[in-house]
Write a protein that holds these residues in place. Structure first.
Motif: not given
Length: 464
Positions: A316-328
């Motif tokens: 799930x973290x890989x998924x949200x990171x790929x569209x620029x969200x999460x902890x990025x």
């Protein structure tokens, strides 16, 4: 103890003391000298500043944007910022009361002409009795472009960064809110400035950290191509669940069966979430390393490190990171460097703010490569996708008549109920001269609606 032993011990003690002194002086010269010389509590520096007229600062075309003056030889000099707030987050301030910030601090010894050949003891020209003059700085900034950015941001919080993608030269770097750095105004308003919840002292372009939102999809698309996933197609139903997390497109809009270019054009979170999982933690992490996340980037003023999570990402973290969200998290300047990398055939250039210093050879800001992020072929493919974003996708408001623009919008969720609006892009797409990053903090609107038009105006002005 016989006499010979006493002599030997004495010689050893003297040698230890001698080498300790040499070690300390070496350490002082290499690591602490500049710090002590520039310290605002250094009384000798204070006396020196009274006697040396601080050097001027100019834009790239010779427009004077900071200078010092005094009415008489013994009068206290004043630092003048004729454009007031416009350069407060680049030049900073030079105040007897509050010290120095930004370029005024980092280039203090040049502006006062302090160097090894002229130590802080020669307070006046012994022959003429005239006050000494410091050296002048010439910046890469274009005053007209900087002024336009200041006007376009208006009362919005945020930042605009414009740079030459081939050289790394910063042509404009605006942060809002700002402040008037002229001493009288600064001292009068200091308490309200430092206590303001809007943090006007924060240079958002270099110190602000924001989730990049969908602008990050540009570099994730490059990673997909480089890792053999460029031909992937996606069944976009507007919503998907990965690792127990529900992921939606903006407005939950479904785009059906789409390829990578269409996924970027319409900014499909669903497609990029699936792409993030396909790439996995390893490829996403390698991408972040090439982009210099979590690394110090040499710059003339302090630049915060952009942040990529250090822990291993689950699906799930890989998924949200790929569209620029999460902890990025990224700074606007770093985001401008990333889009410049695509414009510059995959090579990230060192950002340059100071073009040269009068009287000092070897200080000229020369283009320098920092990282090869992707191949030129991949960069050209991503450029074509970004052209599609502006021509028929979410970035239509960045289109310029007669000029092909490549760009990407972003709408980044954060810890408030109002999203950040982003736009990154460059022009002309076939021979990039200008790259831009715009963020409107907590605007509550999309990047295509509010950030893209500002980028268009900045690119138009820059291309003139």
């Amino acid at each position: 103890m016989n006499t010979n032993k006493r002599i030997i011990l004495s010689l050893i003690a003297i040698s230890v003391l001698f080498f300790s002194l040499i070690a300390y002086l070496t350490y002082f010269e290499i690591f602490t000298k500049d710090q002590i010389v520039s310290n605002s509590y250094n009384q000798r520096l204070s006396e020196y500043e009274d006697a040396v007229l601080r050097g001027n600062i100019y834009d790239r075309n010779g427009t004077i944007i900071a200078y010092s003056e005094r009415e008489g030889e013994e009068a206290e000099q004043k630092r003048i910022y004729p454009y007031e707030n416009t350069y407060s987050h680049i030049i900073g301030y030079s105040s007897k009361t509050y010290g120095k910030a930004l370029l005024e601090a980092s280039y203090n010894k040049y502006l006062l002409n302090i160097n090894e050949l002229r130590p802080v003891i020669d307070l006046k020209n012994q022959i003429t009795g005239q006050t000494s003059k410091g050296n002048n700085l010439y910046l890469t900034i274009d005053h007209e472009l900087q002024s336009l950015g200041q006007e376009l941001l208006g009362e919005n919080k945020g930042a605009i960064v414009v740079m030459n993608p081939k050289t790394g030269e910063i042509l404009a770097m605006v942060s809002k809110p700002d402040y008037n750095p002229n001493s009288a105004t600064l001292e009068k308003n200091w308490t309200s400035i430092v206590e303001s919840e809007n943090t006007p002292l924060l240079p958002r372009a270099t110190q602000g950290l924001y989730p990049p939102g969908s602008t990050f999809k540009t570099v994730v698309a490059s990673a997909a191509i480089e890792n053999g996933l460029g031909d992937t197609t996606f069944e976009d139903k507007g919503v998907t669940t990965i690792g127990g997390k529900e992921i939606k497109n903006y407005g939950a809009k479904a785009y059906g069966n789409i390829n990578l270019e269409e996924a970027l054009t319409y900014s499909s979170n669903v497609a990029f979430a699936e792409l993030g999982v396909a790439l996995g933690d390893g490829d996403l992490r390698r991408l972040s390393e090439k982009l210099l996340f979590n690394q110090s980037i040499d710059f003339e003023i302090s630049l915060k490190k952009s942040y990529f999570p250090s822990k291993k990402l689950n699906k799930s973290e890989q998924a949200v990171t790929a569209y620029g969200q999460g902890e990025l998290l990224v700074t606007p300047l770093h985001m401008a460097m990333m889009v410049s990398t695509i414009a510059n055939d995959g090579i990230m250039m060192k950002p340059i703010l100071v073009k040269n210093i009068t009287g000092f050879t070897g200080t000229e800001g020369k283009p320098q490569e920092l990282s090869t992020v992707m191949s030129a072929k991949t960069a050209n493919e991503v450029t074509s996708m970004m052209e599609s974003v502006v021509n028929k996708g979410t970035g239509k408001n960045a289109a310029i008549s007669g000029v092909q623009v490549a760009g990407k919008t972003g709408t980044a969720e954060n810890n408030t109920d109002k999203s950040h609006a982003w736009f990154i892009g460059f022009a002309p797409a076939d021979d990039p001269q200008i790259a831009v990053a715009v963020i409107l903090e907590n605007s509550g609107s999309t990047g295509g609606e509010s950030a893209a038009p500002l980028a268009r105006w900045m690119m138009q002005q820059a291309l003139k």
